[in-house]
Design an enzyme around this catalytic site. Structure first.
Site, mmCIF file in Angstrom:
data_model
loop_
_atom_site.group_PDB
_atom_site.id
_atom_site.type_symbol
_atom_site.label_atom_id
_atom_site.label_comp_id
_atom_site.label_asym_id
_atom_site.label_seq_id
_atom_site.Cartn_x
_atom_site.Cartn_y
_atom_site.Cartn_z
ATOM 1 N N GLY A 40 0.829 -1.202 0.000
ATOM 2 C CA GLY A 40 0.000 0.000 0.000
ATOM 3 C C GLY A 40 0.860 1.247 0.000
ATOM 4 O O GLY A 40 2.008 1.231 0.434
ATOM 5 N N GLY A 43 -0.656 9.060 1.378
ATOM 6 C CA GLY A 43 -0.056 10.364 1.619
ATOM 7 C C GLY A 43 0.970 10.363 2.725
ATOM 8 O O GLY A 43 1.806 11.266 2.815
ATOM 9 N N PHE A 44 0.951 9.321 3.604
ATOM 10 C CA PHE A 44 1.896 9.285 4.721
ATOM 11 C C PHE A 44 3.193 8.573 4.329
ATOM 12 O O PHE A 44 4.253 8.866 4.845
ATOM 13 C CB PHE A 44 1.275 8.540 5.908
ATOM 14 C CG PHE A 44 0.325 9.379 6.709
ATOM 15 C CD1 PHE A 44 0.384 9.397 8.088
ATOM 16 C CD2 PHE A 44 -0.633 10.155 6.087
ATOM 17 C CE1 PHE A 44 -0.496 10.163 8.833
ATOM 18 C CE2 PHE A 44 -1.514 10.921 6.813
ATOM 19 C CZ PHE A 44 -1.449 10.926 8.189
ATOM 20 N N GLY A 45 3.094 7.593 3.439
ATOM 21 C CA GLY A 45 4.251 6.807 3.077
ATOM 22 C C GLY A 45 3.812 5.448 2.580
ATOM 23 O O GLY A 45 2.655 5.250 2.210
ATOM 24 N N THR A 47 3.366 1.170 2.907
ATOM 25 C CA THR A 47 3.098 0.074 3.830
ATOM 26 C C THR A 47 3.647 -1.198 3.194
ATOM 27 O O THR A 47 3.389 -1.486 2.019
ATOM 28 C CB THR A 47 1.596 -0.080 4.101
ATOM 29 O OG1 THR A 47 1.093 1.136 4.666
ATOM 30 C CG2 THR A 47 1.332 -1.218 5.069
ATOM 31 N N LYS A 64 4.755 0.080 8.567
ATOM 32 C CA LYS A 64 4.200 1.335 8.064
ATOM 33 C C LYS A 64 5.288 2.401 8.148
ATOM 34 O O LYS A 64 5.858 2.646 9.210
ATOM 35 C CB LYS A 64 2.974 1.748 8.883
ATOM 36 C CG LYS A 64 1.760 0.902 8.630
ATOM 37 C CD LYS A 64 0.522 1.504 9.295
ATOM 38 C CE LYS A 64 -0.730 0.748 8.912
ATOM 39 N NZ LYS A 64 -1.950 1.367 9.483
ATOM 40 N N ASP A 166 -12.512 6.485 12.340
ATOM 41 C CA ASP A 166 -12.340 6.177 10.918
ATOM 42 C C ASP A 166 -12.946 4.815 10.596
ATOM 43 O O ASP A 166 -12.344 3.999 9.895
ATOM 44 C CB ASP A 166 -10.852 6.206 10.545
ATOM 45 C CG ASP A 166 -10.635 6.396 9.033
ATOM 46 O OD1 ASP A 166 -11.617 6.656 8.318
ATOM 47 O OD2 ASP A 166 -9.483 6.268 8.588
#
Length: 561
Positions: A40, A43-45, A47, A64, A166
Site C-alpha cells: 500500500g 499520503g503518509f508513506g 506500507t 508502516k 475512521d
C-alpha cells in the site's frame, strides 16, 4: 525478495542481503524486521508486508513508513505537524489498547535511518470493501453479523476511552484463518477525556463515513456509531455513501437502492438512528445499540435447572460423590458434577493459539453443571450486572475479578473452596473428560444441538440448560457466554511448563485477585454472538481481567483431594 525501504529506490534484493545492492540502505529494521513487498501507499508513506527474522517461524508483520514530507514536499508546516501527530497517535493508541484478538498488535515503533516506522501484526484477509466488490451487496443478516461483531470490538475500544474516528469498510478486515472481523487503522483514533470532548479540533476520518460533528473537529463516541451505520448502508446497498445521502432532506435515502431486497422494520429504524445527523438521535452507546438488536422473545419452556428448595441441600465434597448441590442463599441452589481423573490431548492444530497439542494429566474435580446464572449471582453478590435480564440466563457483564469475588463469597457461604476452572480443567470437561467421543463442540459435532451462537441465538443469551448436554451431562460449554478461566493468557502452549502438563488442575500464571490487575486472562467456549469456529472446545480467547462484556460469564469448580 527483500524490498528496499528507500522511497527513491524501491529495489528488490536477495532475501539474505543486509544492505540494498542499489542504494546501500539497510534492509532490516532493528536487525529483525525485513520488508518483503509494498502492499500500500498513501499520503503518509508506504506500507510493506514484512517478516520478523528474530523468530524461528519468521512470522509475517506489517511495516508502516512515515515519509509525509518526502511524498508531499509542498505541504505546509501545519499539515506536516498534523501528519506526524496522527502517525505517532496510531502507535500510542495501539499500545494503550493492549492486546485484543480483533485489533492488530503493535510490535514496535521506531526510527530507522531518519524515518519513523510503525510495525504491527499482519492480518491476513480481505477488507469488507474488497469483499463487497467481490460478492456484491450483503443480506440483512450478513450486515447484522458485521454490526454486532464490530460493536463488540468497539465496546472494548470505547471502554479504553478511545474513539476510532475512521470506521469504514476498508478499515475492517475479515481474517482468513477464523473469519473474524478485525478493526484496523487507529491513525485517526483519539483518547476521549472530558476535556478533549469539549474541544473542537481537526476534522478526521473519511468524509463519506465521518459523522458531521467529526468533520467539524468534535468527535464523540457516537461518531463511531455513525461511521459504522454508514458502513452498514454501503454493505447493504453496494452504493457509495455520497450517492445514498440526500442533501435536501439531510438524511440517507438508502431504501430506494435496495433493488427489491426486504429489510425488517426494526433493523431499518436502527440504521436510520445510527446515521442520524443529530448526535442525540443516535443510540447513546455501543451497549444501547446491541440492546436494540435484541428483540423481546416469548417465554421459553424451562428445562430442569439448578434445584430450588426451602431447605439448604449440602453435601461434603468427597471422592465418592458424583455431584454436589450448594446453597447460594434465598433458596437458590448451584449444582456441580464430578469429572473423573484422566489424561487428554489439549489443544488442536486448527489455530496457532491452540498449538501445540499436548497431553495433560488431571485429578478429579467438580465443575458447574451450568454457567453461573443471574439468580445465583444475585443471591451471592447482591446485584445483577447483566444487560439481558433473566433469572436463569447466564450472568453477563462480569470481569475476571467479579468472577473471583463470586467464588470467594460462595466459598465463605458454603465452607467449600470454590474457584474458577483452570484452562485445562475447562477444556477437559468441555471435551467430555474420560467419556469423550471426540466432538468438535461440547457434546456434538452439530453446534445447533448444544449451543446458542451467532446463527441461532437471535442476538441474545438464553436460559441455561436449553440445549443438549455433553458426555458428562454438563450444559452450555459451547456458546451462550464466554467463560473466564484462572489462567494468564499465553499465545500458544509451546512454552507451557512440564509440571502443568502433569497437573492440569494448576492454572498457568499468577492467580492475582488484586482489582488493579489488568493482565490478560483466558476466556473459553464462545458466546451467543460467536461464529461456530469460536465455539469449539479447543478455541481460546482472552481479555483484560478488568474487562466486562455482556458476552462474558463463568462457571465454577470445586477441587477434590
Amino acid at each position: 525478495m527483500s524490498n528496499c525501504l528507500c522511497l527513491a529506490c524501491n529495489h528488490s534484493n536477495s532475501i539474505t542481503t543486509k544492505f540494498c545492492s542499489q542504494c546501500g540502505a539497510k534492509l532490516q529494521i532493528q536487525e529483525r524486521y525485513r520488508a518483503l513487498k509494498v502492499i500500500g501507499q498513501g499520503g503518509f508513506g508506504k506500507t510493506f508486508l514484512a517478516q520478523d527474522e528474530s523468530k524461528p517461524s519468521q512470522p509475517r508483520c506489517v511495516i508502516k513508513q512515515f515519509a509525509f514530507e518526502t511524498i508531499n514536499p509542498n505541504a505546509s508546516q501545519g499539515n506536516l505537524d498534523v501528519a506526524i501527530r496522527l502517525f505517532e497517535q496510531e502507535a500510542k493508541r495501539l499500545d494503550n489498547l493492549g492486546k485484543h484478538p480483533q485489533i492488530p498488535e503493535l510490535l514496535s515503533f521506531t526510527i530507522h535511518e531518519g524515518k519513523q516506522y510503525l510495525i504491527q501484526e499482519f492480518i491476513d484477509g480481505e477488507t469488507l470493501e474488497q469483499e463487497l466488490s467481490r460478492v456484491g451487496a450483503f443480506s440483512e443478516q450478513q450486515v447484522r453479523d458485521v454490526l454486532v461483531e464490530v460493536l463488540q470490538i468497539l465496546e472494548f475500544v470505547h471502554g479504553k476511552s478511545v474513539i476510532h474516528r475512521d470506521i469504514s469498510p476498508d478499515n475492517i478486515i475479515r481474517r482468513r484463518s477464523d473469519q473474524k472481523l478485525v478493526l484496523v487503522d487507529f491513525g485517526a483514533a483519539k483518547h476521549a477525556t472530558a476535556t478533549l470532548l469539549a474541544k473542537t479540533g481537526t476534522g478526521i476520518g473519511k468524509p463519506s463515513y465521518g459523522a458531521p460533528e467529526q468533520m467539524l473537529g468534535k468527535s464523540v463516541f457516537q461518531s463511531d456509531l455513525f461511521g459504522l451505520g454508514v458502513t452498514c448502508l454501503h454493505l447493504l446497498t453496494n452504493v457509495e455513501p455520497f450517492t445514498l445521502y440526500d442533501v435536501l432532506e439531510n438524511e440517507y435515502q438508502w431504501r430506494q437502492f435496495l433493488n427489491g431486497k426486504i429489510v425488517s422494520d426494526v433493523f431499518g429504524k436502527l440504521l436510520d438512528r445510527l446515521t442520524s445527523y443529530r448526535v442525540k438521535e443516535r443510540p447513546s452507546s455501543v451497549i444501547e445499540t446491541l440492546q436494540v438488536l435484541q428483540p423481546k422473545a416469548a417465554p421459553i419452556k424451562q428445562a430442569p435447572l439448578p434445584i430450588r428448595s426451602s431447605q439448604p441441600i449440602q453435601a461434603p465434597a468427597s471422592n465418592s460423590s458424583n455431584s454436589l448441590v450448594l446453597d447460594c442463599g434465598n433458596g437458590v441452589k448451584l449444582e456441580l458434577v464430578k469429572v473423573a481423573a484422566g489424561i487428554f490431548d489439549m489443544g488442536s492444530d486448527k489455530d496457532n493459539y491452540e498449538q501445540l497439542i499436548h497431553r495433560v494429566n488431571l485429578r478429579e474435580f467438580l465443575i458447574g453443571k451450568y454457567a453461573v446464572t443471574q439468580e445465583q449471582y444475585q443471591a451471592v453478590i447482591g446485584n445483577n450486572p447483566s444487560s439481558f435480564k433473566g433469572a436463569l440466563n447466564p450472568v453477563g457483564k462480569v470481569s475476571w475479578h467479579h468472577a473471583l469475588a463470586f467464588c470467594q463469597k460462595l466459598s465463605q457461604k458454603t465452607g467449600q473452596k470454590i474457584r474458577l476452572p483452570s484452562e485445562a480443567e475447562w477444556e477437559y470437561a468441555a471435551k467430555g473428560g474420560n467419556q469423550s467421543k471426540g466432538y468438535d463442540y461440547a457434546g456434538s459435532n452439530n453446534l445447533d444441538e448444544v449451543a446458542f451462537y451467532k446463527n441461532n441465538s437471535d442476538s441474545k443469551p438464553h436460559p441455561v440448560g436449553q440445549k443438549k448436554a455433553n458426555e458428562l451431562v454438563i450444559y452450555g460449554m459451547s456458546g451462550n457466554v464466554w467463560e473466564w478461566c484462572l489462567d494468564d493468557w499465553h499465545e500458544s502452549y509451546q512454552a507451557k511448563p512440564d509440571r502443568l502438563k502433569n497437573n492440569g488442575n494448576e492454572p498457568w500464571g499468577n492467580v492475582n485477585s488484586n482489582t488493579n490487575d489488568h493482565s490478560y486472562r483466558m476466556l473459553r467456549g464462545g458466546s451467543w454472538g460467536s461464529r461456530d469456529y469460536n465455539c469449539r472446545s479447543a478455541s481460546r480467547n482472552f481479555d483484560s481481567a478488568s474487562s466486562r462484556s455482556h458476552f462474558y460469564g463463568f462457571r465454577v469448580v470445586l477441587p477434590l483431594l
